[in-house]
Design a protein around this motif. Structure first.
Motif, PDB file in Angstrom:
ATOM      1  N   LEU A 195      -8.403  -2.090   2.293  1.00 12.37           N
ATOM      2  CA  LEU A 195      -8.273  -0.676   2.644  1.00 12.37           C
ATOM      3  C   LEU A 195      -8.026  -0.565   4.144  1.00 12.37           C
ATOM      4  O   LEU A 195      -8.830  -1.054   4.952  1.00 12.37           O
ATOM      5  N   TYR A 248      -7.606   8.558   8.260  1.00 10.56           N
ATOM      6  CA  TYR A 248      -9.020   8.809   8.548  1.00 10.56           C
ATOM      7  C   TYR A 248      -9.232  10.049   9.397  1.00 10.56           C
ATOM      8  O   TYR A 248      -8.556  10.253  10.417  1.00 10.56           O
ATOM      9  N   THR A 291      -2.388   7.661   1.748  1.00 14.30           N
ATOM     10  CA  THR A 291      -3.152   8.549   0.871  1.00 14.30           C
ATOM     11  C   THR A 291      -2.454   9.886   0.680  1.00 14.30           C
ATOM     12  O   THR A 291      -2.649  10.539  -0.353  1.00 14.30           O
ATOM     13  N   TYR A 296      -9.712  -1.898  -4.906  1.00 10.40           N
ATOM     14  CA  TYR A 296      -8.573  -2.285  -4.076  1.00 10.40           C
ATOM     15  C   TYR A 296      -8.841  -3.632  -3.400  1.00 10.40           C
ATOM     16  O   TYR A 296      -9.982  -3.974  -3.094  1.00 10.40           O
ATOM     17  N   GLY A 346      -3.492  -2.154  -1.835  1.00  9.02           N
ATOM     18  CA  GLY A 346      -4.508  -1.308  -1.223  1.00  9.02           C
ATOM     19  C   GLY A 346      -3.973   0.076  -0.910  1.00  9.02           C
ATOM     20  O   GLY A 346      -2.993   0.537  -1.505  1.00  9.02           O
ATOM     21  N   LEU A 347      -4.619   0.718   0.026  1.00  6.56           N
ATOM     22  CA  LEU A 347      -4.228   2.042   0.489  1.00  6.56           C
ATOM     23  C   LEU A 347      -4.278   2.089   2.004  1.00  6.56           C
ATOM     24  O   LEU A 347      -5.097   1.398   2.633  1.00  6.56           O
ATOM     25  N   GLU A 348      -3.418   2.914   2.585  1.00  5.61           N
ATOM     26  CA  GLU A 348      -3.578   3.287   3.990  1.00  5.61           C
ATOM     27  C   GLU A 348      -4.174   4.684   4.006  1.00  5.61           C
ATOM     28  O   GLU A 348      -3.555   5.649   3.558  1.00  5.61           O
ATOM     29  N   VAL A 349      -5.385   4.767   4.516  1.00  5.13           N
ATOM     30  CA  VAL A 349      -6.160   6.001   4.471  1.00  5.13           C
ATOM     31  C   VAL A 349      -6.045   6.715   5.808  1.00  5.13           C
ATOM     32  O   VAL A 349      -6.334   6.139   6.860  1.00  5.13           O
ATOM     33  N   LEU A 361     -12.732   6.358  -2.853  1.00  7.66           N
ATOM     34  CA  LEU A 361     -12.302   4.980  -2.637  1.00  7.66           C
ATOM     35  C   LEU A 361     -13.135   3.976  -3.424  1.00  7.66           C
ATOM     36  O   LEU A 361     -12.702   2.839  -3.647  1.00  7.66           O
ATOM     37  N   PHE A 410     -13.513   0.618   5.547  1.00  7.12           N
ATOM     38  CA  PHE A 410     -12.259  -0.126   5.625  1.00  7.12           C
ATOM     39  C   PHE A 410     -12.455  -1.625   5.843  1.00  7.12           C
ATOM     40  O   PHE A 410     -13.503  -2.068   6.303  1.00  7.12           O
ATOM     41  N   THR A 411     -11.411  -2.364   5.512  1.00  5.70           N
ATOM     42  CA  THR A 411     -11.372  -3.796   5.800  1.00  5.70           C
ATOM     43  C   THR A 411     -10.399  -4.103   6.936  1.00  5.70           C
ATOM     44  O   THR A 411     -10.390  -5.215   7.459  1.00  5.70           O
ATOM     45  N   LEU A 470       0.837  -1.191   0.000  1.00  2.00           N
ATOM     46  CA  LEU A 470       0.000   0.000   0.000  1.00  2.00           C
ATOM     47  C   LEU A 470       0.874   1.242   0.000  1.00  2.00           C
ATOM     48  O   LEU A 470       2.094   1.153  -0.068  1.00  2.00           O
TER      49      LEU A 470
END
Length: 270
Positions: free
Chosen positions: A118, A98, A39, A115, A93-96, A110, A165-166, A36
């Motif tokens: 997330l 938050y 963001t 992805y 994926g991404l690290e968002v 998103l 998110f997951t 990842l």
């Protein structure tokens, strides 16, 4: 073994650079690698960092060095990598970062790309970054530790309820300076564990704080792990590697600690 959180932050968005992570993972016995980036690397996410930018010049200067690529470049890389025959399973994926005020913005952006995962992470307390070299003067020397922890975990809770998110990134990394609150954190851990089960979220046992910030815990605290295990929450090991050489750092030790706690709990109930 899985390394559920490694960053391309310090290199190019290229097949050659990704393969350095993949090859290191394979050599260290990792069979699933989740790649990842933050963001804050991507131009499209810049609007949601206005609060961080405006809060302090130090933060603005730091952020100006981070934003550098369009998302399309990352998506193209992902599509290319997924067509390759790789030695291990690789997910992207991404690290968002938050924040509650960014939820509607994030839901829109998103949803535009499929992805594999997330990660939702809290990196700031109402616009103030808590994990930077300058964070002590901006946050920890200004606010009470109890208040910082309480606000941090309120934000983590909101991220878990967001449906975005997951996976929840380093949920107790607020301890990175070894500053701890005066109150018992077990009720907080229990609440988050129940939320993780309810919303089918993986909670990171992230070793980055240990080898990057030298916290005593290898990943999550034993108390946090115990509560997650007791409640049946999913735990995913993650190195938070920002360099290829850091892939897999302390993953075996983190997994062993989880197993030890699982065995202890099983023995206590037998």
């Amino acid at each position: 073994m899985i390394d559920g959180h490694v960053h391309l932050e310090n290199g190019e968005l290229s097949v050659d650079y990704v393969m350095q992570f993949v090859q290191t993972a394979a050599a260290r016995g990792i069979d699933t690698l989740q790649i990842l980036d933050h963001t804050h690397r991507f131009l499209e996410f810049a609007p949601m960092y206005e609060g961080v930018r405006k809060a302090n010049d130090l933060q603005a200067q730091w952020l100006s060095k981070k934003i550098k690529d369009p998302l399309a470049k990352y998506h193209q890389l992902i599509d290319t990598m997924k067509q390759m025959d790789l030695p291990i399973e690789v997910r992207f994926g991404l690290e968002v970062c938050y924040t509650p005020e960014a939820e509607s913005f994030l839901k829109d952006i998103l949803s535009q790309y499929p992805y594999d995962f997330l990660v939702g992470s809290v990196h700031s307390i109402d616009g103030i970054l808590y994990d930077m070299p300058f964070s002590k003067q901006l946050l920890w020397d200004v606010q009470n530790a109890d208040a910082i922890y309480q606000r941090y975990y309120a934000l983590v809770e909101q991220s878990m309820k967001s449906g975005l998110f997951t996976q929840i990134g380093h949920p107790d990394t607020i301890k990175l300076f070894d500053i701890h609150p005066s109150y018992d954190q077990i009720p907080t851990y229990l609440h988050l564990a129940k939320l993780a089960v309810k919303h089918h979220l993986k909670m990171e046992n992230n070793t980055g704080c240990h080898y990057r910030y030298h916290t005593n815990d290898i990943g999550l605290s034993d108390a946090f792990i115990q509560v997650l295990v007791q409640e049946g929450a999913m735990i995913i090991t993650a190195s938070d590697a920002h360099l290829p050489d850091h892939v897999g750092n302390y993953i075996k030790e983190a997994q062993q600690r989880i197993k030890t706690i699982q065995d202890q709990l099983a023995a206590s109930h037998s």
